[in-house]
Design a protein around this motif. Structure first.
Motif, short mmCIF file in Angstrom:
data_model
loop_
_atom_site.label_atom_id
_atom_site.label_comp_id
_atom_site.label_asym_id
_atom_site.label_seq_id
_atom_site.Cartn_x
_atom_site.Cartn_y
_atom_site.Cartn_z
N PHE A 1 0.79 -1.22 0.00
CA PHE A 1 0.00 0.00 0.00
C PHE A 1 0.82 1.27 0.00
O PHE A 1 0.30 2.33 -0.21
N ASN A 2 2.12 1.14 0.23
CA ASN A 2 2.93 2.35 0.14
C ASN A 2 4.21 2.07 -0.64
O ASN A 2 4.63 0.93 -0.79
N SER A 3 4.79 3.12 -1.13
CA SER A 3 5.92 3.01 -2.03
C SER A 3 7.15 2.33 -1.40
O SER A 3 7.76 1.48 -2.03
N PRO A 4 7.53 2.67 -0.17
CA PRO A 4 8.69 1.98 0.42
C PRO A 4 8.48 0.47 0.57
O PRO A 4 9.41 -0.31 0.33
N GLN A 5 7.28 0.04 0.90
CA GLN A 5 7.01 -1.38 1.01
C GLN A 5 7.12 -2.06 -0.37
O GLN A 5 7.67 -3.15 -0.49
N ARG A 6 6.59 -1.42 -1.37
CA ARG A 6 6.64 -1.97 -2.73
C ARG A 6 8.09 -2.08 -3.19
O ARG A 6 8.50 -3.10 -3.75
N LEU A 7 8.88 -1.03 -2.98
CA LEU A 7 10.29 -1.06 -3.38
C LEU A 7 11.04 -2.17 -2.65
O LEU A 7 11.78 -2.92 -3.26
N GLN A 8 10.82 -2.31 -1.36
CA GLN A 8 11.50 -3.34 -0.59
C GLN A 8 11.17 -4.74 -1.15
O GLN A 8 12.04 -5.59 -1.28
N ALA A 9 9.91 -4.97 -1.46
CA ALA A 9 9.50 -6.28 -1.99
C ALA A 9 10.14 -6.56 -3.34
O ALA A 9 10.64 -7.67 -3.58
N ILE A 10 10.15 -5.59 -4.23
CA ILE A 10 10.74 -5.77 -5.56
C ILE A 10 12.26 -5.93 -5.44
O ILE A 10 12.85 -6.79 -6.09
N TRP A 11 12.89 -5.11 -4.64
CA TRP A 11 14.34 -5.15 -4.46
C TRP A 11 14.79 -6.54 -3.99
O TRP A 11 15.81 -7.05 -4.43
N ARG A 12 14.01 -7.12 -3.13
CA ARG A 12 14.34 -8.43 -2.55
C ARG A 12 14.12 -9.57 -3.56
O ARG A 12 14.83 -10.56 -3.53
N GLU A 13 13.15 -9.43 -4.46
CA GLU A 13 12.73 -10.56 -5.29
C GLU A 13 13.21 -10.54 -6.74
O GLU A 13 13.41 -11.60 -7.33
N LEU A 14 13.35 -9.38 -7.36
CA LEU A 14 13.68 -9.34 -8.79
C LEU A 14 15.15 -9.70 -9.00
O LEU A 14 16.04 -9.20 -8.33
N ARG A 15 15.37 -10.61 -9.96
CA ARG A 15 16.72 -11.11 -10.23
C ARG A 15 17.03 -11.10 -11.72
O ARG A 15 16.16 -11.26 -12.55
N LEU A 16 18.31 -10.94 -12.01
CA LEU A 16 18.83 -11.02 -13.37
C LEU A 16 19.57 -12.35 -13.48
O LEU A 16 20.65 -12.51 -12.91
N PRO A 17 18.99 -13.35 -14.16
CA PRO A 17 19.65 -14.65 -14.27
C PRO A 17 21.04 -14.52 -14.90
O PRO A 17 21.26 -13.66 -15.76
#
Length: 139
Positions: free
Chosen positions: A71-87
């Motif tokens: 629901f807020n931008s810092p939470q969204r960024l934290q979730a994406i930062w933790r999960e998105l990967r470059l194989p």
């Protein structure tokens, strides 16, 4: 979710043809989509084929993705930062390119997925990241 319709491809090719390229893309990359994976994969394939560009692959999520929408931008960024990967193979392909990559996604909500993707690609050696997104939604 299904293959990209021909009329959408035609419209996107017209949009891309009208872009004032500083440098033409050297490859195409897709972002992972939980809601439209077949659409985005087929769009990446079609754009790469029409543009005679290599389809380099897709970024991926480390786990099941960033989870439910935050629901807020810092939470969204934290979730994406933790999960998105470059194989690894994709990182190697990006490092060997001589130009920017065209990154395709289905929609932008907060902008964080594209931002983190661009960071990962730039760190891997991409000289530039050109986003192509089908929709922008109000977050």
């Amino acid at each position: 979710d299904g293959p990209v319709p021909d009329d959408l491809v035609t419209a996107l090719v017209q949009v891309l043809a009208a872009w004032d390229w500083e440098q033409r893309p050297a490859g195409v990359i897709t972002l992972p989509s939980r809601t439209r994976p077949r659409l985005i994969a087929s769009l990446g394939e079609r754009i790469a084929e029409i543009g005679r560009l290599p389809l380099l692959g897709s970024l991926e999520y480390a786990g099941n993705g960033p989870g439910p929408r935050q629901f807020n931008s810092p939470q969204r960024l934290q979730a994406i930062w933790r999960e998105l990967r470059l194989p690894g193979p994709l990182a190697d392909a990006v490092a060997s390119l001589g130009g920017p990559v065209l990154v395709i996604d289905d929609r932008i909500d907060s902008g964080w997925t594209m931002t983190v993707a661009a960071r990962l690609l730039r760190e891997a050696g991409a000289p530039g990241v050109l986003p192509l997104v089908l929709a922008v939604t109000a977050g």
